[in-house]
Motif scaffolding. Structure first.
Motif, PDB file in Angstrom:
ATOM      1  N   VAL A 190       0.847  -1.204   0.000  1.00 43.96           N
ATOM      2  CA  VAL A 190       0.000   0.000   0.000  1.00 43.96           C
ATOM      3  C   VAL A 190       0.878   1.248   0.000  1.00 43.96           C
ATOM      4  N   GLU A 191       2.086   1.109  -0.480  1.00 43.01           N
ATOM      5  CA  GLU A 191       3.005   2.248  -0.517  1.00 43.01           C
ATOM      6  C   GLU A 191       2.503   3.351  -1.443  1.00 43.01           C
ATOM      7  N   GLN A 192       1.997   2.963  -2.631  1.00 47.94           N
ATOM      8  CA  GLN A 192       1.512   3.972  -3.566  1.00 47.94           C
ATOM      9  C   GLN A 192       0.295   4.713  -3.009  1.00 47.94           C
ATOM     10  N   SER A 193      -0.634   3.960  -2.431  1.00 45.95           N
ATOM     11  CA  SER A 193      -1.826   4.609  -1.890  1.00 45.95           C
ATOM     12  C   SER A 193      -1.464   5.480  -0.690  1.00 45.95           C
ATOM     13  N   THR A 194      -0.513   5.047   0.116  1.00 45.95           N
ATOM     14  CA  THR A 194      -0.064   5.850   1.254  1.00 45.95           C
ATOM     15  C   THR A 194       0.533   7.172   0.768  1.00 45.95           C
ATOM     16  N   ASP A 195       1.377   7.101  -0.255  1.00 40.75           N
ATOM     17  CA  ASP A 195       1.975   8.323  -0.813  1.00 40.75           C
ATOM     18  C   ASP A 195       0.907   9.243  -1.397  1.00 40.75           C
TER      19      ASP A 195
END
Length: 346
Positions: A190-195
């Motif tokens: 979920v790194e992209q959504s977190t960013d």
């Protein structure tokens, strides 16, 4: 399409396991506050008390599931509640920590009539309502109904957003929906959504809407917010259309509320009778018609109009999400919200 109506005989059989004359005393139900409390009391609690006049239900209200779990933990040695109604992710934690008791169709006959999706963990409290996450908007500030989650990132609404963060599952649900919008597989990362959510943070007015996101949108304190469909549909009617409801084209998540027997409940017999009644066709239908939560009992008769406004009207747009798996990520995702998303708003 209407689900089939249970016959009177079947309803009597389902409640016959609990003889009205044998049940007495009080039980404490812990569940959501606000309009949920008002409508649940009207459509489920009061009719139960009429059916079982020897039992009084004390409704203890909490704003969210995290608060209910905290109460359960603090009372583990001496429970003050008998039944708790909260979200599926929290229920799984309660099961794992030994805070909730097992139940069966022998104890709660209406379990036999629930749809398959109502089984959360075999032997424990089942789903009692279904719902889904939506974007809500002030129809004056946002005159055209948004069709995409990306509207939250529209610069013209900066400073006018109410986004509920974790530990509420509105936060974890938004993370999953943001991943879908970006083409990210949330089960892997979920790194992209977190960013992406961190990019949104400076435009967010509040991550903890008070008194709630629906009120803020209706009075135009916020132009856009995240919320639950059932409450949003209710407030859309109550506000005379000032609040609008949008299901993003990227999809949504199926939200499940569960009803559970507290381990060590002081009045277990009456608590089981209440759970059974809450799962009955009559109680399920009454609450759906009043609040637009989708029912879990397959024999509940729901009007076409109400059914279309529940999550059942858009099941094909629900993203796959295993709440059992999501519960194992809850602490990690909560820390990501605190350290990377909310902190970016400063």
């Amino acid at each position: 399409m209407k689900t089939s109506l249970a016959s009177l005989a079947a309803m009597l059989a389902a409640t016959g396991a609990f003889a009205q004359s044998e049940l007495s005393g009080e039980i404490t139900l812990t569940a959501y506050s606000g309009i949920f409390q008002d409508k649940y009391t009207e459509t489920v609690v009061r009719p139960f008390e009429e059916k079982f006049p020897g039992v009084k239900v004390n409704y203890y209200a909490e704003a969210g599931s995290a608060g209910m779990l905290g109460q359960l933990r603090s009372q583990a040695g001496d429970p003050q509640m008998d039944v708790v109604l909260f979200d599926v992710s929290t229920a799984l934690i309660g099961n794992r920590e030994g805070l909730l008791s097992e139940i069966s169709a022998e104890d709660v006959p209406n379990l036999a009539d629930l749809v398959p999706q109502a089984t959360v963990q075999e032997g424990f409290g089942p789903a009692v309502t279904f719902d889904n996450l939506v974007v809500i908007y002030n129809t004056t500030a946002v005159p055209e109904k948004p069709d995409s989650l990306s509207v939250l990132w529209d610069p013209q609404y900066a400073g006018k957003l109410a986004v509920t963060s974790m530990p509420s599952i509105l936060g974890s649900g938004l993370m999953v929906m943001t991943s879908a919008m970006l083409g990210e597989d949330y089960t892997q990362s979920v790194e992209q959504s977190t960013d992406k959510l961190a990019e949104l943070a400076p435009a967010v007015q509040t991550f903890d809407p008070k008194p709630d996101s629906y009120t803020l949108v209706i009075n135009n304190t916020a132009s856009l917010a995240t919320g639950w469909n059932a409450r949003a549909q209710y407030y859309a009617d109550q506000s005379g259309g000032a609040l609008g409801v949008s299901l993003p084209k990227e999809g949504s998540i199926l939200q499940i509320n569960t009803i559970n027997l507290v381990k060590g409940a002081r009045n277990e017999a009456a608590a089981k009778a209440f759970i059974n009644y809450a799962l009955s066709p009559e109680a399920q239908a009454a609450f759906t018609e009043a609040m637009f939560y989708a029912p879990v009992n397959a024999k509940a008769e729901i009007s076409d109009e109400a059914n279309a406004r529940t999550v059942f009207g858009s099941l094909d747009q629900m993203l796959p999400l295993d709440w059992g798996w999501a519960a194992t990520k809850s602490d990690q995702w909560n820390q990501m919200w605190k350290r990377k998303i909310i902190s970016a708003s400063n």
